[in-house]
Every structure is written in structure tokens, then in C-alpha cells.
Design an enzyme around this catalytic site. Structure first.
Site, mmCIF file in Angstrom:
data_model
loop_
_atom_site.group_PDB
_atom_site.id
_atom_site.type_symbol
_atom_site.label_atom_id
_atom_site.label_comp_id
_atom_site.label_asym_id
_atom_site.label_seq_id
_atom_site.Cartn_x
_atom_site.Cartn_y
_atom_site.Cartn_z
ATOM 1 C CD GLU B 49 -1.677 -2.393 1.669
ATOM 2 O OE1 GLU B 49 -0.483 -2.562 2.044
ATOM 3 O OE2 GLU B 49 -2.551 -3.278 1.753
ATOM 4 C CG PHE B 111 -9.645 -9.431 10.957
ATOM 5 C CD1 PHE B 111 -8.389 -9.853 11.410
ATOM 6 C CD2 PHE B 111 -9.888 -9.430 9.601
ATOM 7 C CE1 PHE B 111 -7.421 -10.257 10.524
ATOM 8 C CE2 PHE B 111 -8.919 -9.834 8.695
ATOM 9 C CZ PHE B 111 -7.678 -10.256 9.162
ATOM 10 C CD GLN B 112 -7.310 -6.990 7.317
ATOM 11 O OE1 GLN B 112 -8.207 -6.715 6.553
ATOM 12 N NE2 GLN B 112 -6.164 -7.556 6.899
ATOM 13 C CE LYS B 161 -17.058 -6.369 3.571
ATOM 14 N NZ LYS B 161 -16.370 -7.629 3.937
ATOM 15 C CG MET B 481 22.964 11.759 3.800
ATOM 16 S SD MET B 481 24.187 12.823 2.997
ATOM 17 C CE MET B 481 23.211 13.536 1.669
#
Lengths: 194, 584
Positions: B49, B111-112, B161, B481
Site C-alpha cells: 500500500e 479484525f483489521q 464496509k 548519507m
């Protein structure tokens, strides 16, 4: 460290012993902002989050719906001793849910704060005398304790608090100040609408 | 017409002019992925993502249109926080849609589930949790309005949802009603008049051109102002390309790794004309010692930038293009005489500046064959062997600085990088997004090996979707760096910066991802490899340039130091760093 907390003054909810050690080594430089915001969930979190991430210091904060319930009015007292006042106003103004923001100068504003306190009242008459002097009232008393209520200018409330301390200040809840611009006051100096 | 919330979302994106979106489906966003199949919007499927977010940013950078990404809830939402923050720091217009668990499950640690709006509040210009499908068109319209107007930025829409699954009566709003959002500021004529007066009287003026000019599409206006007033221009890291590097008035990049002339001209200026820049610490060094003699004109569309770091003498709140045009109008004499006739004598300043340019050019030393390949040489060869309007995308670190220093940017919107947040791993996905936005252009990512390892998997997305980006890795086997800082400031105690010269096998990795892979180990191989890469148009190309581990980015102003203390090269003096040049 300075004991400045959200929604209250120094010493909130401290026992008399604890209250005694509270100190303010650096005098706060308090400024008052009034903001009209959309009355939506999460708006207070946006404002608190902005203050936190920009390193601004909230001294007290009071919020409630306006006469039009789709908006809320927030009075924020900010300690600006290490912050540019204009930065605070301009950063707040960028929040989409903030309709407008203005700074209220103490000299041309009316300020009030409400205090509820549970104090030792072995001598109820003496407590009542102090409270009456500040236009407050005793709401409840039992078993040598009293619950008192005072609404006054925050500076007067500070004095009242100090006078109550010797009686034993068992629980202290102050609301943080609310303020309105005085009727004859000029428009705000900061370039924001009131 | 009755639509599901999911259908209404896709329809609203279409109505907002979205042509491409980048994303990855998952549980809570599943309802919306069904109408994706029926939508004319092209969807690019990413592998992580974070890639979707950076692709949307790269797309926005080169097109000027808002980038759009869509991912699911929980870990997908947290994975896209970095691009949101990156876009917030660099003012990139972006709209991100995240799935959320059903309204009834919010707050139950489902969940999630995560508090996406809470988490992203600090890294978005605004965000929304949708609670009613009827709000979707309004919220999408508002989101694009907020993302693209005023100071652009990312807006997130969190869509539960059950809201996606519920139905609503379709409508499209006529406009947006946001009483607390006032992105437009009328240019104050008094401020313009005062700015014009300062410009006329300044003896050592410098235009400090920032990324805001690109957002304002103000490159032409800038050029007209600079030429009309004959004033030098420095272009910040975010503004590279807004003013042509080849222009006689261009001084190039200022800041921590800016060239001597740009840094010193700002430092000694008596007037800084800041157009859409924000006095970033990488430009100012210690702000207390920055440009001490300069008066400041500061044009910014975000008034909160005025006085945030440096208090301007003349703040101008508003769109940079409108402000510059007003300045040009105010400076143009009514009698048709030359503008510069009305200006202070700047001949001494001009010759001082050209003296610096002559004495302290950017330089490096590429010894003949048998010696390690210099990264700057690779950048120069890429520059010289690619089309003039090639889009260059960088990650963050040494390679980014070398790319900015040694590329010649002559066109706006040809440079894409992560400036404010400094997000390693930005280049590969941002280059893919840029190529999607400008398929007509050659897109080269100049990346570091550390950066490449963070997001390289998106090359699989590019292979799968036929997005032929090219990636040149300046591979020094180090977090270069960080290594440079440890060498200079931590007594050469190299702590956790060596990445391995043997792993990964970049050619094998590239080929496994469906790309052409090439390894280059010597200066002689550089141009043939670039030529070969440019000839590939049906898949991505990765070139592993094995470059000198010891090479450092110079000049350098140590963090927190004054720009007066610029270090020119390894020995701390000009001659050591500046003697060499590229092999012929």
C-alpha cells in the site's frame, strides 16, 4: 516543570499536601482565543492534536454548542511564552472545521470560570463567609465537609482558592475560563474575524 | 437512481475527473472493488500500500492533477500513512480512500480495525469518516476541493464496509459548502507596492524560488519577473526545473548540499524574494544566522508560513502566480522605459556572483579506467544521454543530492522527489506513478541501493501493467548519507550502515521481477548501458551502477550550522574538492 493541564488550573484534584508543592517556576504568558467550530465529532481531537504537534501549550479549554447547535464555541487559554501568538491563530484557522478564530484581550473581554470544591468545613460558618465574599454558595455539607460553588473572574477564583486552602481543599474542579468580547470593545487586532 | 455506497464512491471519483487510481483490495474495501470492474477509471494494482501512495504522489507531481489511492482498513491504512505524511510535507494533492470495518464494529477492536482518521489526522489536510452513504458524493467533492485548492495536500476518506454496502439516492453536488475553509487570499495591493519598492532599491536581491511556484503553475511568470528585473534565482530542492538551470540568472540549488554560489548569494543578499518556499531548515541552516542582512518578501498561499521561521518584512498571502503578475505590473514603468533603469546599481553584486560561479562550480573527479566509478559521473551521463524533457525521480540520500546537483533541469515538472519528509523508497513507486501520468515521457528513477531495497517490489506492478520505467541504482553498498555523516561527524565509526556489496544480486532480482537488469562497474560501461536501457520500451529496466563507496556529497553545511560555514570538499577548502572534472 510548570503544572499546566487541560481543563483546569494548577493543583486540580490534588490533596492539600500535594497542592503545597505545586509550583510555577516560569510565569505563564496566557492568551485567550475564542473559536467557532463546526459541531462535529473529532473536531476537538483535531484542535488538541494541532496544539500537541505544533508544540503549543493549552492551559485550559472549554467547549460547548452555541445558540445554533451546528456550531460550538471554544475558549482556549494558551501559554504563549515560547510561541508566536499569530502562529497559533493561523494554524488553527487552517483546520477545515474551524469557522473563525479570534484573540480576546483581557482588557476588553469579560471572563468567567466556575469552580466546584470539596473543602473541610469543621467551621462551616467560616467557609460560608469566604464563599459569600466571592458570590458563591455552599451546595452541600455533611460530616465536617462542604461542597461549594463559585463563579467568578479566574483571577478572583485563584484568590478564593487560596483562601479555601487552609480549610483543607479535598477535591477541586475548575472548568477553565470562558470569555466574550465586551460590548464596547474594538474589533480584534489579530487579522481574524470574531 | 439508487446506488450502493460503493457504486456512489466510484461514480463520485469519475465525476471528480479521476482517470487513474492506485490501490490494493482487502476485506473492508471489497464492496468498492466490485464496481471498479465497471468503471472507466484505470486501476493500477500495487504490491504494497505504501507503493500506491507514492505512485499517486508521482502522478500528481508530473500532471498537476490529484493522485488517487485506495486501500483497505487496518494494516493497509497504516501502510499508506507514510505517503500521506510525505504528501502533507510537500503539499501534494492526493485523495486516499481507505476501507473501514462496519460502523457497528468500530471501537470493538475488530479484525483489521484501526482508528484511521485518528492516526492520519496529523498527516492530512483534512480527513473524513463516512457514516452515511448519502454523504459520499458531497464528501468526495469536498475532498478533491480541499486537496487541490489553496496549499494542496492529502485528504483521506475512511469508508466503513456497511456504508459501502448500503444504498443511497444518487446525486452530484453543485459545489461545496465549507464555511471554515477559505483557501483564497486576495493579494494585498499595499504589500505588492511595498515589495516593488524593496525590489527597486535592493542592491543584492535574490529570488528564492520554492515548490509553491510549481503548484501555482507560475514558471513563466517567474521567468518574466526575473528577466524583467535582472535578478538571480535559486531553485530549492522542491523547485528544481521551475526556472531553467541553463538560464544566465539561475544559480541552482541552495541549502545543505547546495552549490557555493546559491548558498552564499542568499547568505549575503540584502533582499530575499521568497516565492512559494518555506525557509526549510535544509535551506536556512541555523535560522539565527541565515541571510542576516536580508529584508524578506515572502509570497505564500498559506499565511501560517509567514513568520513561522523567519518574520518577513513584506508578507504576501496568496497565489504565487497572481502575486508575481501583480509585482510585474507594479514594477513596469508607465513610460515604457526599461525597468532596470529604475533599479539600484547592482553591477558590483553581479560581478561578485559571477566570480563565485567561476571559482566554485560543482565538481568531482572521475579518474581514468581502473578507478571506482563516481556517482556524479553516472548522473551526468544519464543527463546527457536521455531526452531533454526526461522526468527524473529520486529517493532520499546521497543519490538524491547528486541527481539534483548534476542533472540540468530546464523544464518544470521534470523532477520528482521526497523533499520534506525524506522518505527512503520513494523513487521506484513515484517513478511508476509519474510514468502512468506522462506515458509520453522517458522516466528515470535515480535511486540508492538502500532506497531501492525498501520498495523495489513495485517493479513487479510495473512489469505486470507494462509501465516501462527505468531505474538507475547508484549502488555504493552503504546507507551512503548516513555513512557520510558517520565519517565526518562520528570519527569514522561506521555503525549499521554497510548493506553488503554481494547481496542482493540486483540483475537477478530485476529479471525475477520481469525487468531488464544490467550491471555497470566501470566508467566505460556507463553510456552503453544507458543507451541499451533507453531502447527498452516494453518493460522496466534496472541498472546496478557499482559506484565509489567513499564518495561524499559536497558542498555541505553541517546540520544546525551557519551557511557561512559551508564545507566545499574533503579537505575543507575549495581546491581539493573542485579541481577535477569528468573524463572526456
Amino acid at each position: 516543570m510548570r503544572q499546566a493541564v487541560v481543563s483546569g488550573a494548577p493543583g486540580t484534584n490534588l490533596s492539600p499536601e500535594e497542592s503545597a508543592v505545586v509550583s510555577l517556576p516560569q510565569e505563564p504568558d496566557l492568551h485567550i482565543f475564542a473559536a467557532i467550530v463546526e459541531n462535529k465529532f473529532g473536531v476537538l481531537a483535531r484542535i488538541a492534536g494541532l496544539f500537541s504537534r505544533r508544540g503549543f501549550n493549552i492551559f485550559s479549554l472549554a467547549v460547548a454548542p452555541t445558540a445554533d447547535p451546528s456550531y460550538s464555541r471554544i475558549t482556549i487559554v494558551v501559554d504563549v511564552h515560547n510561541t508566536d501568538v499569530n502562529q497559533i491563530a493561523k494554524q488553527l484557522d487552517k483546520l477545515v472545521n474551524v469557522i473563525n478564530i479570534s484573540e480576546l484581550h483581557p482588557s476588553d473581554s469579560l471572563e468567567r470560570e466556575l469552580m466546584l470544591a470539596r473543602v473541610g468545613a469543621a467551621d462551616l460558618e467560616a467557609v460560608t463567609d469566604v464563599i459569600s465574599e466571592y458570590g458563591g454558595e455552599v451546595l452541600d455539607h455533611a460530616d465536617g465537609e462542604a461542597i461549594v460553588s463559585v463563579s467568578a473572574h479566574p483571577d478572583r477564583l485563584d484568590r478564593c482558592e487560596r483562601q479555601l486552602r487552609p480549610f483543607g481543599l479535598h477535591v477541586l474542579q475548575r472548568t477553565g475560563r470562558i470569555a466574550l468580547r465586551a460590548l464596547d470593545a474594538d474589533e480584534p487586532a489579530v487579522g481574524m474575524t470574531a | 437512481m439508487e446506488l450502493t455506497g460503493a457504486q456512489a464512491l466510484m461514480r463520485s471519483l469519475e465525476m471528480s475527473g479521476v482517470e487513474v487510481m492506485f490501490g490494493l483490495p482487502g476485506g473492508a474495501i471489497l464492496p468498492v472493488y466490485d464496481p471498479v470492474l465497471d468503471s472507466p477509471i484505470r486501476h493500477v494494482l500495487v504490491r504494497h500500500e505504501q507503493g500506491a501512495g507514492h505512485m499517486a504522489q508521482g502522478y500528481a507531481h508530473v500532471t498537476g492533477k490529484p493522485g488517487v489511492a485506495m486501500v483497505t482498513s487496518g494494516p493497509a491504512a497504516t501502510n499508506i500513512v507514510t505517503p500521506l505524511c510525505d504528501a502533507f510535507m510537500d503539499s501534494i494533492p492526493m485523495v486516499v480512500v481507505t476501507g473501514q470495518v462496519a460502523m457497528s464494529a468500530i471501537g470493538s477492536d475488530a479484525f483489521q480495525e484501526c482508528d484511521t482518521t485518528g492516526i492520519t489526522m496529523a498527516v492530512t489536510k483534512h480527513n473524513y469518516l463516512v457514516t452515511d452513504p448519502a454523504d459520499i458524493p458531497r464528501i468526495v467533492a469536498e475532498a478533491f476541493h480541499i486537496a487541490t485548492t489553496g496549499r494542496p495536500g492529502p485528504v483521506l476518506i475512511d469508508l466503513p464496509k456497511d456504508v459501502s454496502n448500503a444504498t443511497m439516492d444518487w446525486y452530484w453536488p453543485d459545489g461545496v459548502d465549507l464555511p471554515g475553509y477559505r483557501p483564497r487570499h486576495e493579494i494585498d495591493p499595499a504589500a505588492i507596492a511595498e515589495a516593488a519598492r524593496l525590489i527597486r532599491t535592493a542592491e543584492r536581491p535574490v529570488i528564492y524560488a520554492g515548490g509553491g511556484l510549481l503548484k501555482a503553475r507560475a514558471a513563466e511568470a517567474l521567468r518574466e519577473l526575473a528577466e524583467m528585473c535582472d535578478i538571480h534565482v535559486v531553485t530549492t530542492l522542491m523547485a528544481r526545473g521551475v526556472f531553467p538551470d541553463r538560464h544566465r540568472l539561475c544559480l541552482g540549488m541552495p541549502g545543505m548540499h547546495g552549490n557555493y554560489t546559491a548558498v552564499t548569494a542568499m547568505q549575503q543578499a540584502d533582499l530575499l524574494i521568497n516565492l512559494g518556499a518555506r525557509f526549510d531548515d535544509r535551506v536556512t541552516g541555523n535560522p539565527a544566522h541565515f541571510a542576516p542582512a536580508a529584508k524578506v518578501i515572502h509570497v505564500d498561499i498559506d499565511p501560517a508560513e509567514h513568520g513561522k521561521v523567519r518574520v518577513p518584512d513584506v508578507p504576501v498571502a496568496g497565489d504565487a502566480k497572481v502575486a508575481i503578475e501583480a509585482l510585474i505590473e507594479a514594477l513596469r514603468p508607465g513610460d515604457g522605459s526599461s525597468v532596470t533603469d529604475a533599479m539600484a546599481d547592482r553591477s558590483v553584486w553581479k560581478s561578485t556572483v559571477s566570480g563565485w560561479q567561476e571559482q566554485y562550480p560543482l565538481s568531482y573527479d572521475q579518474p581514468s579506467s581502473g578507478h571506482p566509478l563516481k556517482p556524479q559521473y553516472v548522473v551526468e551521463q544519464l543527463r546527457d544521454h536521455t531526452p531533454d524533457d526526461t522526468i527524473v525521480v529520486a529517493g532520499v540520500g546521497q543519490h538524491q543530492m547528486w541527481a539534483s546537483q548534476f542533472w540540468q533541469f530546464d523544464h518544470p515538472y521534470t523532477w520528482v522527489n521526497s523533499g520534506g519528509l525524506g522518505t527512503m523508497g520513494f523513487a521506484v513507486p513515484a517513478a511508476i506513478g509519474a510514468k502512468v501520468g506522462r506515458p509520453d515521457r522517458t522516466v528515470w528513477a535515480i535511486d540508492g541501493d538502500g532506497c531501492f531495497q525498501m520498495t523495489a517490489q513495485e517493479l513487479i506492478s510495473a512489469s505486470a501493467e507494462n509501465i516501462p520505467v527505468k531505474v538507475g541504482i547508484l549502488n555504493n553498498a552503504y546507507l551512503g548519507m548516513v555513512r557520510q555523516w558517520q565519517e565526518l561527524f562520528y570519527a569514522e565509526r561506521y555503525s549499521e550502515v554497510y548493506l553488503s556489496a554481494d547481496h542482493p544480486d540486483y540483475v537477478g532480482w530485476a529479471e525475477a521481477m520481469g525487468c531488464v537488469g544490467i550491471r555497470v562497474e566501470s566508467a566505460e560501461e556507463v553510456v552503453p548501458a544507458i543507451t541499451k536501457a533507453n531502447a527498452v520500451n516494453d518493460r522496466p529496466v534496472v541498472i546496478d551502477f557499482r559506484v565509489d563507496t567513499e564518495e561524499k556529497v559536497y558542498p555541505m553545511v553541517p546540520a544546525g550550522g551557519s551557511n557561512d560555514d559551508i564545507i566545499l570538499g574533503p579537505e575543507g577548502d575549495a581546491d581539493a574538492a573542485l579541481k577535477g572534472s569528468a573524463p572526456s
